[in-house]
Structure formats: C-alpha cells, structure tokens
Design an enzyme around this catalytic site. Sequence first.
Site, PDB file in Angstrom:
ATOM      1  N   SER A   9      61.323  54.461  42.091  1.00 28.90           N
ATOM      2  CA  SER A   9      62.268  55.520  42.433  1.00 28.90           C
ATOM      3  C   SER A   9      63.105  55.916  41.223  1.00 28.90           C
ATOM      4  O   SER A   9      63.897  55.124  40.705  1.00 28.90           O
ATOM      5  CB  SER A   9      63.205  55.062  43.560  1.00 28.90           C
ATOM      6  OG  SER A   9      64.290  55.964  43.657  1.00 28.90           O
ATOM      7  N   GLN A  40      65.418  58.044  41.359  1.00 27.42           N
ATOM      8  CA  GLN A  40      66.821  58.194  41.773  1.00 27.42           C
ATOM      9  C   GLN A  40      67.566  56.878  41.611  1.00 27.42           C
ATOM     10  O   GLN A  40      68.705  56.849  41.131  1.00 27.42           O
ATOM     11  CB  GLN A  40      66.889  58.677  43.218  1.00 27.42           C
ATOM     12  CG  GLN A  40      66.376  60.096  43.372  1.00 27.42           C
ATOM     13  CD  GLN A  40      66.438  60.598  44.800  1.00 27.42           C
ATOM     14  OE1 GLN A  40      66.744  59.844  45.721  1.00 27.42           O
ATOM     15  NE2 GLN A  40      66.146  61.869  44.975  1.00 27.42           N
ATOM     16  N   ASP A  56      56.716  64.420  45.195  1.00 27.47           N
ATOM     17  CA  ASP A  56      57.231  65.551  45.986  1.00 27.47           C
ATOM     18  C   ASP A  56      56.141  66.572  46.315  1.00 27.47           C
ATOM     19  O   ASP A  56      56.384  67.527  47.049  1.00 27.47           O
ATOM     20  CB  ASP A  56      58.361  66.248  45.223  1.00 27.47           C
ATOM     21  CG  ASP A  56      59.611  65.380  45.179  1.00 27.47           C
ATOM     22  OD1 ASP A  56      59.730  64.471  46.018  1.00 27.47           O
ATOM     23  OD2 ASP A  56      60.461  65.617  44.295  1.00 27.47           O
TER      24      ASP A  56
END
Length: 737
Positions: free
Chosen positions: A470, A472, A618
């Site tokens: 990840s 993020q 995504d």
Amino acid sequence: MTLSFNRVCIIGLGLIGGSWVAALRQSGVIGHVVGFDRNLDSMQEAVKLGVIDEFVDSAAIAAQGSDLVILSVPTLAISAILAEVAPVLKKGAIVTDVGSVKGSVESAARMYASAHLPQIVLGHPIAGSEKSGVAAIDASLFERQKIILTPLAETNDQALLSVQRLWELAGARVELMSVERHDQVLAATSHLPHLLAFSLVDTLAHNHENKEIFEYAAGGFRDFTRIASSSPQMWHDIFVANRSAVLDALDLFVGELNALRNSVAFSDSTAMLGVFTRAKVARDHFSKILSKRAYVEPMNSKSLTYIVSPSEKVSGAFRVPGDKSVSHRSIMLGSLAEGVTEISGFLEGEDSLATLQAFRDMGVVIEGPHRGKVVIHGVGMHGLKQPPGPLYLGNSGTSMRLLSGLLAGQSFDVTLTGDDSLSVRPMNRVADPLRTMGAEIETAAQGRPPLMIKGGAKLKGIHYDLPMASAQVKSSLLLAGLYAEGETSVTEPAPTRDHSERMLQGFGYDVLVDGPTAALSGGGTLSATNIDVPSDISSAAFFMVAASISEGSDITLQHVGVNPTRVGVINILRLMGGDIEVFNEKTVGGEPVADIRIRSAKLKGIRIPEDQVPLAIDEFPALFVAAACAEGETVLTGAEELRVKESDRIQAMVDGLNAIGVRAEGTPDGAVILGGAIRGGEVDSLGDHRIAMAFTVAALKARSEIRIADCANVATSFPGFIELASAAGISVSQLEG
Ligand code: S3P
C-alpha cells in the site's frame, strides 16, 4: 392536529406580518382578521388589499377575543404592545412575533406577560427585502425561506407546533434555536452586514461627490450596499435591541479589518491573498448552499444515472485530467515547503480538492485552482495552524491516510472525517504503525473514521515492514517520519507507487530508496519547487480499454504519467494481446510521462501475474471489462485489496458484469471472468467512480443500453469524463434525480 383560528389579530401592518397573514388567508386556516397599526393609511390600505377584514383603534381592542395574536411592530415597540395586550388576552390565545431580535422580546414577555409565557412563541422569519410597508405585502414572500422559532423554557409544545405549522402553510421551513444563539448568529450574518452597508454608503456620500458615486455605482458599490436602503428606524431598533451581540461581532470584524489594513499598507501579498482566496471559497460554497447544491458538488448525491448506448468505435487524441496521487502530494508538500510552489495540470476533482481545502483550513494560502494552475504559499514544516473544525475529506482515502501521518507530528489536535464510503474504510493500517511511532490517534470502532489525532506527540522513527502493498500506508509513515526523531524506514512486500519518494526528493528532501525500502530522517526542510502533474494513467485506463475492445478504434492519450510503479494496466493489456504504443517518453519534474496510442485488438483471457496487481491496483474495474470482452477466461488472484477500495470492487464488478450477461465469479482475492457477449441492462456503481466509468466503457460493446446508477462520484477523480467520453465516441448521457 387541526389548525383553525376563528379570530386573528395582527398588530403592526408591515411587510413581514402582512405577508404572513396574506399567505395564511390563502390557506384557509384563519377566519376573521382584525388589524391595528399606528398609521391609519396603512390600515385602510390593508383592508383594501384584503389582508385584514377590519381595523380597530388600539392594540388591546384588536387582541381582545383573538385566538392568534401576531405582533409585527418594530422591535423596540414590542414591550409597550405586550404590556397593553397582556391583560386582555383570551385564555389559550397564542401570541407570536416576527421581530429580528429575540432577547429583547423575551425580556419584554417576562416583564409584561409572564402569565402567558406558555402561549408565547417567539419567531423570526429570515426573509424580507429592502422594501417595506403594506404596499410590498406578498403572500409568496416566505416560500422556501427559513423561519427561526426560539421557544422559551416555558413554551407549550402545542403552541409551538401550531406556530410552526402556520409558517409551513406559508411555504416556509422552520428551524428551532435558543434565543441567545439566534441573537449571536443574526448579529453576525444580518445585523453586522447592515451596519457596514449603512456606514460605507454614509462615509462615501460624505466624502465624495454624490454624482461620482452614483455614476460608477454599477460595480461593487451597488452589490455591497443594496441593504443600505433598508428602513432606518427598523435598523436603529435592531441595533439598540441586540447591542451586545452586535458589538461582539463588530469587534471581531474590526480586528480582522485592521489586520487586512496592515496587509494592504505593507503590500503583504500572501496575507491579502490568504483573506481573498479563503473568502472566495467560502462565498462560492455559500452560493452553492443558496442554490441548494452540495458543497463539493455532487458528492454524496445518489441521484446521477449514466445511460450509455452501444457505439461503434472510439477515436481521437486528447489529454485526460491530472494524476490524483501526484495532485494530493503536490498540495501537501507545497504547503509544508519554504517558498512558493506553482503547480500545473492539477486535478480539479473532488478528492484532490478535499486535500486542498484541508490545507486552506490549516491556514495555508493557496491560489486557484484555475485551469489546473495552483499557487501555494508554503508555510514551512511547522507553519500549519489548527483548523477551525474537523477536516472533511469527502470520498478520499488518500487524503485521510496521508494526512493522518502528516498531522500526527503537529502541535494541534485535529479530527479527520469523510463521506459514507470513506467512513467504513480501514484506517488501522495507518493508525497502528503511527501509534508505534508515538502518535496519539483514536478511531471509531474497528479502526474506522473519524480519526482523532492529538497534537504535541513526540514521534520516533521506526522501521516498518508493510503487511500489504500500500502506497498510502508507506506515504503516511514517511510523512510522519518528517516530524520524527531519527530514521523512519518502510519496506514493502511488492513495489507500489513511489510518488511520495520522488516528490520529497524534488522538494530537496533526502529519501534513501534501496530496493523495497524507503527511508528518511526527520527534522529537515522542504524547498518550494514547480510541479507539472502528468495525466492520470488510472483515468487513461478507461480509454485504453475502450479503444482495445471496440473494432476500428484508435486513440492517443497525451502526457500520461508512466511511472514504472503505475504501468500494470499497459503490461496486462499487452499480455492480453492489446495494441499499445508508448512514445514521446520524457521526464517531467521527476516523473516519467509519455503519449500512449491504443488501437483495437483481439483480446484473449489470461491469468494475471500477481506481481502486476499493485502496479494496476486502481485499473481493475477497467481491466474486468477488457476481460469480459476477451476470448476465454481471465483469472485474477492476489488482489484482496480491491475489497477495501471506495467499494468492494471485486463484488461490485462481478455483480455488474453478471447483470449485463457476462459470466464472472468472485473469489476471496480476485475473480474469474469468462469473456462473452454483453447484453445491456442495469448496474449499480455503488457510488464508486471507477465502477461507474468501467461500465460506461463496457456499454460500447453491449447489445443494448446500460444504465449505471449512483455515478455522481465520478467527479472525485475525473471531472469532465462524460464530455471526454462523448467526444471520443461513447454515447453517454446523464440523468439527474
Ligand atoms: C494511492 C494508493 C493506492 C490507490 C489509491 C491512491 C496513493 O491505495 O488505490 O487510489 O495515492 O497513494 P493503497 O495504498 O491503499 O493501495
């Protein structure tokens, strides 16, 4: 509740009370109306206009025997009227008023009509105009306007409900507030602006040739001063009656005005731009509220449906909007830098605008966005200020996760909130390691937002092995690491987007990247730089798939970010047989960009290599559509992260594909999709932007129309999607409501 008042009296025949009575007469709930006014002409005119049935010689005569007494006299006259009518009030009669100040009316009621307090309902319609008097009476004046009722502790529920209903019959919306709060709010939002308008016009009229003012009055003067032609006597009364709250609001304003005066005197551009940009955003926000639109329009609206008809092919050469991940980071680092950062190509989507607004709320002066240009006046690593309230981050997981790291090391407390979708997304993946660094973060149950971050925590650098791939989480820890003592390092199980590392280096911060590990030491500074945001490959992906699946298509997407950590979609489409050419490669501000040409191709189903999953994370909604149009079976594994995106994207895509006749099945960490004919039908995007856009593309190959529900959130990442898709040849329209 049946509402019926046989005899009603109105004392004071002005615009507000008169218009209310006129509306009530139309609704048929009031019988005989008796009026009293100091002015005989007004009473005669009111009879002539049919507002009242008769007029009498005194307020007491009017009130006697009435079931409903409406006081519509100037604020300061209310005490005397209450003193006069209280002794003759009929038992059970309801008394209500329409004055702009409530504290003074409450005092008068306690002093002169204490026996009737349960039947007295104080109210204030937030309507009206600069016009006044009987001639201006208008039965539709209150339609869709707000009425504030300020019940006292003694007010009887039945009386309150009756008055509420009477206002609703006039088309108004009723809100309840305490007397004190009402007077404070109105002092700031109504009384102060009137005071300023009166004062400005008076000042200018004194000091200039009148003629000059009115010759040039078409501009700001006219807009700013319309309310200075309101009734002087009425406003005099209001300022006397609400003196203390008005003075508080005025003192606050004078302080700010003086500061602005200094900014002008010293040509302090940053300070001036700060006031003006914040004010503009607030005023634009307010205009949207006034026109009944959401703040970050149309976020949270469930009412947008896309209707997409099958079409032949797509073509064209164009640019899709700026990269979302890079846009978020450009605001964050630009804000913390020393100096002015200029950004071009910024994504004006709701997600990155949520980040931008958050930094404005923390005192950063940010100009724009205007056609993708944003100018940030950096405040330095320790220059952020506590925001006035929680930071609302809409649909944006990136904003919340990255900000939680960045804010963990600030000196102030802050709360991060979001919309329904964001509010169920997992935040412990950042909160847990940040707590290990010394951050004090509270979440709601199961690690969900809102996040409450305590200021003043002393952070220590840690090494963290990411349990999931990840970017993020990696970025969140690196941003916290900027404020931590010593080194913070993060090792990822598979490569994820490295925009944070690249951009930190672009701002002059040392970040050491060694294979899967990125490390930095706290305590440094960032120097402003200029950023050219490339087009978002995640948005480009929809057109890459569209061109691949429809025969005869040929699309060139310009200036697309082709960072190696983001090109999974190109790799996977090529493995499926896609015809994709990447050319004009160059590096812009540390990020590789290129033009991408895609032509239609015969796609075949594949087993998607797991190492490509984080590089295309995504793009799977679009890739599922490619798989649906491919020959044979496509198998996705190792993609359990898709279940915790803006929606459970595995489920959303599988359900949607099944609904349009494609055989697809979800697995815990992926899906199996069997390519075949697309029938058309109805799908639900579940408010997920990428699901909505993926099915828009699927419709190209459908036999009949596809209707996609809940599409408003496309604006979070791809403003102008419908227009661009239409220009490329997709036949899509949207339906509101
Ligand atoms: C992003 C990282 C990815 C991606 C998201 C943006 C970022 O999320 O899905 O749209 O900007 O860092 P994860 O880190 O949860 O994989």
